[in-house]
Motif scaffolding. Structure first.
Motif, PDB file in Angstrom:
ATOM      1  N   ARG A 141       0.825  -1.196   0.000  1.00  0.00           N
ATOM      2  CA  ARG A 141       0.000   0.000   0.000  1.00  0.00           C
ATOM      3  C   ARG A 141       0.859   1.246   0.000  1.00  0.00           C
ATOM      4  O   ARG A 141       1.736   1.403  -0.783  1.00  0.00           O
ATOM      5  CB  ARG A 141      -0.984  -0.041   1.141  1.00  0.00           C
ATOM      6  CG  ARG A 141      -1.886  -1.272   0.978  1.00  0.00           C
ATOM      7  CD  ARG A 141      -3.196  -1.137   1.684  1.00  0.00           C
ATOM      8  NE  ARG A 141      -4.041  -2.281   1.323  1.00  0.00           N
ATOM      9  CZ  ARG A 141      -5.262  -2.450   1.744  1.00  0.00           C
ATOM     10  NH1 ARG A 141      -5.829  -1.581   2.542  1.00  0.00           N
ATOM     11  NH2 ARG A 141      -5.967  -3.502   1.379  1.00  0.00           N
ATOM     12  N   SER A 142       0.788   2.135   0.871  1.00  0.00           N
ATOM     13  CA  SER A 142       1.273   3.495   0.789  1.00  0.00           C
ATOM     14  C   SER A 142       2.650   3.657   0.189  1.00  0.00           C
ATOM     15  O   SER A 142       3.393   2.716   0.010  1.00  0.00           O
ATOM     16  CB  SER A 142       1.302   4.075   2.206  1.00  0.00           C
ATOM     17  OG  SER A 142       2.315   3.443   2.941  1.00  0.00           O
TER      18      SER A 142
ATOM     19  N   HIS B 226     -11.938  -5.492  -3.320  1.00  0.00           N
ATOM     20  CA  HIS B 226     -11.166  -4.625  -2.430  1.00  0.00           C
ATOM     21  C   HIS B 226     -10.189  -3.746  -3.209  1.00  0.00           C
ATOM     22  O   HIS B 226      -9.609  -2.809  -2.656  1.00  0.00           O
ATOM     23  CB  HIS B 226     -10.392  -5.473  -1.414  1.00  0.00           C
ATOM     24  CG  HIS B 226      -9.334  -6.325  -2.023  1.00  0.00           C
ATOM     25  ND1 HIS B 226      -9.627  -7.412  -2.816  1.00  0.00           N
ATOM     26  CD2 HIS B 226      -7.973  -6.249  -1.972  1.00  0.00           C
ATOM     27  CE1 HIS B 226      -8.499  -7.972  -3.228  1.00  0.00           C
ATOM     28  NE2 HIS B 226      -7.481  -7.289  -2.727  1.00  0.00           N
ATOM     29  N   VAL B 227     -10.010  -4.047  -4.501  1.00  0.00           N
ATOM     30  CA  VAL B 227      -9.081  -3.285  -5.333  1.00  0.00           C
ATOM     31  C   VAL B 227      -9.813  -2.507  -6.411  1.00  0.00           C
ATOM     32  O   VAL B 227      -9.553  -1.324  -6.640  1.00  0.00           O
ATOM     33  CB  VAL B 227      -8.048  -4.225  -5.990  1.00  0.00           C
ATOM     34  CG1 VAL B 227      -7.134  -3.452  -6.925  1.00  0.00           C
ATOM     35  CG2 VAL B 227      -7.242  -4.960  -4.939  1.00  0.00           C
TER      36      VAL B 227
ATOM     37  N   ARG C 194     -12.418   1.732 -11.198  1.00  0.00           N
ATOM     38  CA  ARG C 194     -11.943   2.207  -9.899  1.00  0.00           C
ATOM     39  C   ARG C 194     -12.353   3.674  -9.825  1.00  0.00           C
ATOM     40  O   ARG C 194     -11.762   4.524 -10.490  1.00  0.00           O
ATOM     41  CB  ARG C 194     -10.441   2.027  -9.744  1.00  0.00           C
ATOM     42  CG  ARG C 194      -9.915   2.404  -8.367  1.00  0.00           C
ATOM     43  CD  ARG C 194      -8.528   1.848  -8.113  1.00  0.00           C
ATOM     44  NE  ARG C 194      -7.906   2.476  -6.955  1.00  0.00           N
ATOM     45  CZ  ARG C 194      -8.136   2.148  -5.683  1.00  0.00           C
ATOM     46  NH1 ARG C 194      -8.996   1.181  -5.404  1.00  0.00           N
ATOM     47  NH2 ARG C 194      -7.520   2.766  -4.694  1.00  0.00           N
TER      48      ARG C 194
ATOM     49  N   ARG D 297     -14.483   4.964  -4.578  1.00  0.00           N
ATOM     50  CA  ARG D 297     -13.707   3.822  -4.086  1.00  0.00           C
ATOM     51  C   ARG D 297     -12.354   4.285  -3.559  1.00  0.00           C
ATOM     52  O   ARG D 297     -11.899   3.853  -2.491  1.00  0.00           O
ATOM     53  CB  ARG D 297     -13.542   2.808  -5.217  1.00  0.00           C
ATOM     54  CG  ARG D 297     -12.405   1.801  -5.050  1.00  0.00           C
ATOM     55  CD  ARG D 297     -12.477   1.052  -3.723  1.00  0.00           C
ATOM     56  NE  ARG D 297     -13.697   0.306  -3.588  1.00  0.00           N
ATOM     57  CZ  ARG D 297     -13.834  -0.947  -4.004  1.00  0.00           C
ATOM     58  NH1 ARG D 297     -12.835  -1.565  -4.548  1.00  0.00           N
ATOM     59  NH2 ARG D 297     -14.966  -1.581  -3.845  1.00  0.00           N
TER      60      ARG D 297
ATOM     61  N   ARG E  14     -12.197   5.666  -0.158  1.00  0.00           N
ATOM     62  CA  ARG E  14     -12.472   4.748   0.950  1.00  0.00           C
ATOM     63  C   ARG E  14     -11.300   3.834   1.279  1.00  0.00           C
ATOM     64  O   ARG E  14     -11.359   3.094   2.259  1.00  0.00           O
ATOM     65  CB  ARG E  14     -13.697   3.894   0.613  1.00  0.00           C
ATOM     66  CG  ARG E  14     -15.003   4.660   0.564  1.00  0.00           C
ATOM     67  CD  ARG E  14     -16.187   3.716   0.726  1.00  0.00           C
ATOM     68  NE  ARG E  14     -16.166   2.650  -0.262  1.00  0.00           N
ATOM     69  CZ  ARG E  14     -16.909   2.642  -1.372  1.00  0.00           C
ATOM     70  NH1 ARG E  14     -17.706   3.658  -1.625  1.00  0.00           N
ATOM     71  NH2 ARG E  14     -16.860   1.628  -2.205  1.00  0.00           N
ATOM     72  N   ASP E  15     -10.251   3.806   0.455  1.00  0.00           N
ATOM     73  CA  ASP E  15      -9.140   2.903   0.754  1.00  0.00           C
ATOM     74  C   ASP E  15      -7.818   3.652   0.688  1.00  0.00           C
ATOM     75  O   ASP E  15      -7.777   4.860   0.412  1.00  0.00           O
ATOM     76  CB  ASP E  15      -9.143   1.676  -0.171  1.00  0.00           C
ATOM     77  CG  ASP E  15      -8.905   2.016  -1.639  1.00  0.00           C
ATOM     78  OD1 ASP E  15      -8.131   2.959  -1.922  1.00  0.00           O
ATOM     79  OD2 ASP E  15      -9.475   1.339  -2.514  1.00  0.00           O
ATOM     80  N   SER E  16      -6.753   2.932   0.970  1.00  0.00           N
ATOM     81  CA  SER E  16      -5.416   3.546   0.989  1.00  0.00           C
ATOM     82  C   SER E  16      -4.490   2.924  -0.047  1.00  0.00           C
ATOM     83  O   SER E  16      -3.269   3.037   0.063  1.00  0.00           O
ATOM     84  CB  SER E  16      -4.807   3.403   2.389  1.00  0.00           C
ATOM     85  OG  SER E  16      -4.693   2.038   2.748  1.00  0.00           O
ATOM     86  N   ILE E  17      -5.039   2.257  -1.052  1.00  0.00           N
ATOM     87  CA  ILE E  17      -4.223   1.612  -2.080  1.00  0.00           C
ATOM     88  C   ILE E  17      -3.714   2.678  -3.037  1.00  0.00           C
ATOM     89  O   ILE E  17      -4.508   3.316  -3.731  1.00  0.00           O
ATOM     90  CB  ILE E  17      -5.028   0.541  -2.834  1.00  0.00           C
ATOM     91  CG1 ILE E  17      -5.518  -0.529  -1.863  1.00  0.00           C
ATOM     92  CG2 ILE E  17      -4.179  -0.075  -3.946  1.00  0.00           C
ATOM     93  CD1 ILE E  17      -6.469  -1.526  -2.487  1.00  0.00           C
TER      94      ILE E  17
END
Length: 351
Positions: free
Chosen positions: A3-4, A42-43, A83, A87, A90-93
């Motif tokens: 991730r980050s 999730h992606v 994507r 979305r 809401r995530d950190s990808i």
């Protein structure tokens, strides 16, 4: 998935490879596309129509995680993917996803709302910034995907956000090398150690970044990544032909059509290409002497391309300071490990 952008891409691998497998064939006939949507949701979002849900759907994915790096090998039928900004919020990808299509392709890639920002034509390689929205049609395909931390992208591409939505075809020597390297990775990663897999995934990422950098007219240096991939290509050819008596530096040159100076520079630190071939043969011979006590030394010698058992014995003695028969006796007596190569012999390269 990593991730980050705080990932230290130069950090050593601390653990093994984490592998997972998913196949929709295990689901009931009416559920596979919905099961796939749940799996990858999730992606990225899968956007099926009512007619899509009524059709047969096949898909499977293998994911390999090595430290903070991730690589996936996916086969699937056609689908619409998105994507969205919602979305993303809401995530950190925030990785960069490099998609290399070994079969099939992707088209109608839209990275903005305006139609003029749609990529024209189908693509063999696509890169996406997971921090930006995208909508695309992925055709029936087999695709290998590398998730690259932002910190690595920034090292080789000065404005990595500009990579988003870029596509290219497999039409140049560099893209051909990329496809060959990642294909070999997909075939061999299940049997690799963590450090070898880590190195192969890093090389793939560097090659991909170099290719898009070249497409963008940047002056980045892809020499190190290209050298690693080319070395892997030559090594795979040598290992596949190790038992061939005619295997030689000249036969490698002829088979792979590489420039002689380039090939010799690749193996200069190995004592030369001829020394590298001899070393691999002797390592294989030592392994077979220990594992197959009922196979004669002569059979092993001829099976590995030596012209005679006496030539083999001389080479083995020079490398290991003992005759093949003595090494076999030691290995049978006490489970002796492989003897250390003499300092004037090249060391085997892994990865």
């Amino acid at each position: 998935m990593s991730r980050s952008s705080t990932v230290n891409f130069g950090a050593p691998v601390q653990s093994g490879i984490v592998h997972s497998h998913f196949n929709v064939q295990a689901k009931a006939p009416q559920q596979p596309l919905l099961a796939w949507r749940d799996r990858v949701g999730h992606v990225i979002d899968v956007l099926p129509s009512l007619s899509d849900l009524e059709k047969p759907f096949r898909a499977s994915i293998d994911r390999y995680g090595v430290g903070q790096l991730a690589f996936t090998d996916c086969r699937s039928d056609s689908m619409l993917l998105e994507r969205s900004l919602t979305r993303i919020s809401r995530d950190s990808i925030r990785d960069y996803a490099f998609h290399v299509f070994l079969e099939g392709d992707v088209d109608d890639v839209a990275v903005r709302a305006s139609p003029r920002n749609r990529a024209s034509g189908a693509a063999s390689i696509l890169v996406l910034d997971m921090g930006q929205p995208v909508r695309m049609r992925r055709n029936t395909c087999r695709v290998l995907t590398f998730f690259v931390p932002g910190i690595l992208a920034q090292e080789m591409f000065p404005d990595p956000e500009a990579l988003h939505g870029r596509t290219m075809q497999n039409e140049t020597p560099l893209t051909g090398l990329i496809v060959e390297h990642v294909t070999a990775l997909s075939q061999n990663i299940a049997g690799m150690g963590a450090s070898v897999a880590d190195s192969a995934i890093r090389t793939s990422a560097q090659l991909l970044l170099a290719a898009f950098g070249k497409q963008a007219g940047l002056s980045g240096n892809a020499r190190a990544a290209a050298r690693a991939a080319m070395f892997g290509r030559v090594r795979r050819y040598i290992q596949a032909n190790l038992s061939n008596e005619s295997l030689s530096p000249e036969s490698v040159l002829n088979a792979l059509q590489l420039p002689r100076p380039t090939l010799y520079r690749l193996f200069q630190h190995e004592g030369g290409l001829g020394a590298y071939i001899r070393h691999l043969r002797l390592r294989q011979a030592a392994d077979e002497l220990a594992r197959y006590p009922h196979v004669t030394v002569t059979e092993i010698a001829y099976g590995l391309g030596f012209k005679s058992s006496s030539d083999f014995t001389r080479a083995f003695r020079r490398a290991y300071d003992m005759a093949p028969q003595d090494f076999r006796a030691l290995s049978m007596e006490g489970g002796q490990v492989l003897p250390r190569v003499r300092h004037n012999e090249p060391a085997e390269i892994s990865g």
